[in-house]
Design a protein around this motif. Sequence first.
Motif, PDB file in Angstrom:
ATOM      1  N   VAL A  21       0.965  -1.215  -0.031  1.00 45.64           N
ATOM      2  CA  VAL A  21      -0.011  -0.142  -0.186  1.00 45.64           C
ATOM      3  C   VAL A  21       0.799   1.269  -0.078  1.00 45.64           C
ATOM      4  CG1 VAL A  21      -1.916  -1.166   1.183  1.00 45.64           C
ATOM      5  CG2 VAL A  21      -0.011   0.048   2.642  1.00 45.64           C
ATOM      6  N   THR A  22       0.358   2.378  -0.387  1.00 49.02           N
ATOM      7  CA  THR A  22       1.014   3.755  -0.336  1.00 49.02           C
ATOM      8  C   THR A  22       0.650   4.381   0.899  1.00 49.02           C
ATOM      9  OG1 THR A  22       1.376   3.771  -2.519  1.00 49.02           O
ATOM     10  CG2 THR A  22       1.460   5.924  -1.455  1.00 49.02           C
ATOM     11  N   LEU A  23       1.338   4.973   1.514  1.00 43.14           N
ATOM     12  CA  LEU A  23       0.833   5.658   3.010  1.00 43.14           C
ATOM     13  C   LEU A  23       1.317   7.254   2.834  1.00 43.14           C
ATOM     14  CD1 LEU A  23       2.112   2.767   5.416  1.00 43.14           C
ATOM     15  CD2 LEU A  23      -0.173   3.057   4.338  1.00 43.14           C
ATOM     16  N   LEU A  24       0.237   8.057   2.928  1.00 41.57           N
ATOM     17  CA  LEU A  24       0.629   9.355   2.682  1.00 41.57           C
ATOM     18  C   LEU A  24       0.568  10.116   3.859  1.00 41.57           C
ATOM     19  CD1 LEU A  24       0.920  11.625   0.463  1.00 41.57           C
ATOM     20  CD2 LEU A  24      -1.582  11.948   0.353  1.00 41.57           C
ATOM     21  N   GLY A  25       1.703  11.108   4.038  1.00 38.05           N
ATOM     22  CA  GLY A  25       1.583  11.941   5.075  1.00 38.05           C
ATOM     23  C   GLY A  25       1.907  13.440   4.456  1.00 38.05           C
ATOM     24  N   GLU A  26       2.048  14.262   5.486  1.00 34.88           N
ATOM     25  CA  GLU A  26       2.164  15.549   5.053  1.00 34.88           C
ATOM     26  C   GLU A  26       3.547  16.036   4.297  1.00 34.88           C
ATOM     27  OE1 GLU A  26       0.053  18.165   5.449  1.00 34.88           O
ATOM     28  OE2 GLU A  26      -1.479  16.847   5.938  1.00 34.88           O
ATOM     29  N   HIS A  27       4.447  15.387   4.850  1.00 33.98           N
ATOM     30  CA  HIS A  27       5.873  15.608   4.338  1.00 33.98           C
ATOM     31  C   HIS A  27       6.313  14.644   3.365  1.00 33.98           C
ATOM     32  CE1 HIS A  27       6.051  18.871   7.178  1.00 33.98           C
ATOM     33  NE2 HIS A  27       5.395  17.956   8.346  1.00 33.98           N
TER      34      HIS A  27
END
Length: 233
Positions: free
Chosen positions: A27-33
């Motif tokens: 999976v791709t895990l998206l954060g702010e940075h």
Amino acid sequence: MTRHNEFGQPIGPDVDRALSAPTPGRVTLLGEHCRLEPLDAAAHVSGLFAAFDAAPDASDWTYMPVGPFASEADYREWAEVAALAQDPLQFTVVRNDSDEPLGTLSLLRQDPKNAVVEVGFVAFSRAMQRTVFSTEAHFLLMRYVFDALGYRRYEWKCDALNAPSKRAAERLGFSYEGTFRQATVYKGRSRDTSWFSIIDTEWPALRAEFTRWLTPENFDAAGAQLTPLRTQK
């Protein structure tokens, strides 16, 4: 209060939830940075090798079971195999603002039956070490393990002589559990292994603290933190 069975023996609490837990996925895990993407040799190897190769020496690989890599071709050969594995399941840390890959980490020793998994194989370039990207990458993987997959225990293990790794584990909220003597052999060396963990009952407070620390208000114009991460119990 400790409870006892009909024989007067102390026993642990019941587990009142369904097991097994899901197996970690690509999976791709998206954060702010930054974001975590499944390791993709074609997409990531050139950028990763350049980031690693920018270090002045090979000391970042001393406590790793692989590396250092003499050339991009050598690293690509390793990455093409590693990207296919389920365990360790390798992720690449990618900057959101530049799409630049900065490092890798993985989920390994996966035990869905008992809802236990380990974070390891952490290879962060110098451009990533001691930055917001490092902390957020770990937070994204923790959040995936506890919130999305519902695991009960999240482990960190390292060479007992690897002081920076032990400090990082403690900063991120892991509890030290002990050292297993002569636990393994790598690169021809005997390794005592230090064990750390976070368990699910500790996660809500840690999640809140990571969320607080990662808010834009906690960083100055140069990107330096204004207050430290407070994860110690």
